[in-house]
Design a protein around this motif. Structure first.
Motif, PDB file in Angstrom:
ATOM      1  N   ASP A  39       0.783  -1.173  -0.076  1.00 37.81           N
ATOM      2  CA  ASP A  39       0.051   0.026   0.231  1.00 37.81           C
ATOM      3  C   ASP A  39       0.788   1.065  -0.015  1.00 37.81           C
ATOM      4  O   ASP A  39       1.871   1.458   0.915  1.00 37.81           O
ATOM      5  N   PRO A  40       0.901   2.095  -0.985  1.00 31.27           N
ATOM      6  CA  PRO A  40       1.764   3.033  -1.151  1.00 31.27           C
ATOM      7  C   PRO A  40       1.472   4.327   0.073  1.00 31.27           C
ATOM      8  O   PRO A  40       2.547   4.779   0.609  1.00 31.27           O
ATOM      9  N   LYS A  41       0.635   4.584   0.416  1.00 29.45           N
ATOM     10  CA  LYS A  41       0.246   5.445   1.405  1.00 29.45           C
ATOM     11  C   LYS A  41       0.938   4.977   2.836  1.00 29.45           C
ATOM     12  O   LYS A  41       1.293   5.510   3.581  1.00 29.45           O
ATOM     13  N   ALA A  42       0.543   3.750   3.254  1.00 29.18           N
ATOM     14  CA  ALA A  42       1.066   2.887   4.262  1.00 29.18           C
ATOM     15  C   ALA A  42       2.794   3.017   4.472  1.00 29.18           C
ATOM     16  O   ALA A  42       3.140   3.078   5.155  1.00 29.18           O
ATOM     17  N   MET A  43       3.239   2.767   3.234  1.00 32.47           N
ATOM     18  CA  MET A  43       4.550   2.690   2.817  1.00 32.47           C
ATOM     19  C   MET A  43       5.159   4.141   3.130  1.00 32.47           C
ATOM     20  O   MET A  43       6.299   4.038   3.872  1.00 32.47           O
ATOM     21  N   ALA A  44       4.581   4.980   2.615  1.00 33.24           N
ATOM     22  CA  ALA A  44       5.024   6.435   2.851  1.00 33.24           C
ATOM     23  C   ALA A  44       4.932   6.860   4.434  1.00 33.24           C
ATOM     24  O   ALA A  44       5.904   7.271   4.835  1.00 33.24           O
ATOM     25  N   ALA A  45       3.930   6.303   5.120  1.00 34.85           N
ATOM     26  CA  ALA A  45       3.772   6.521   6.399  1.00 34.85           C
ATOM     27  C   ALA A  45       5.136   5.928   7.236  1.00 34.85           C
ATOM     28  O   ALA A  45       5.550   6.421   8.052  1.00 34.85           O
TER      29      ALA A  45
END
Length: 91
Positions: A39-45
Motif C-alpha cells: 500500500d503506497p500510503k502506508a509505505m510512505a507513512a
C-alpha cells in the motif's frame, strides 16, 4: 523510481523466500509488513516513521499493544497520521 524497498525501516528484515523472522519479531509481523509494503500510503507513512524516533516508537507500541496505543496517541497529530495510515491497511 527503481525496484526494491530502498531504505527499509526495519533494518535487516529482508523479504526473502520463506526465511525465518528471527530477531524476536512479534507473530504476524511479516504479514503486516507485506500488507504495508503493498500500500503506497502506508509505505510512505512507515518511511516517515523510520525517520522519526518518536513515531517509530509509537508504531512499535501499536504493534505490541494494538488499540491501546492508537488511543494513547490520538491527540498527537504527527503520530496519529502515521498510525491511521497503517491501521487502514492492517485493519
Amino acid at each position: 523510481m527503481g525496484g526494491g524497498m530502498g531504505g527499509n525501516p526495519f533494518g535487516g528484515m529482508g523479504g526473502g523466500m520463506g526465511g525465518g523472522m528471527g530477531g524476536g519479531m512479534p507473530p504476524g509481523f511479516q504479514q503486516m509488513l507485506q500488507k504495508v509494503m503493498a500500500d503506497p500510503k502506508a509505505m510512505a507513512a512507515l518511511q516517515k516513521a523510520a525517520q522519526n524516533p518518536k513515531i517509530m516508537a509509537a508504531v512499535q507500541e501499536a504493534q505490541k499493544s494494538g488499540p491501546a496505543a492508537f488511543a494513547k496517541y490520538a491527540n498527537d497529530p504527527e503520530v496519529k497520521e502515521v498510525l491511521d495510515a497503517l491501521r487502514n491497511v492492517i485493519g
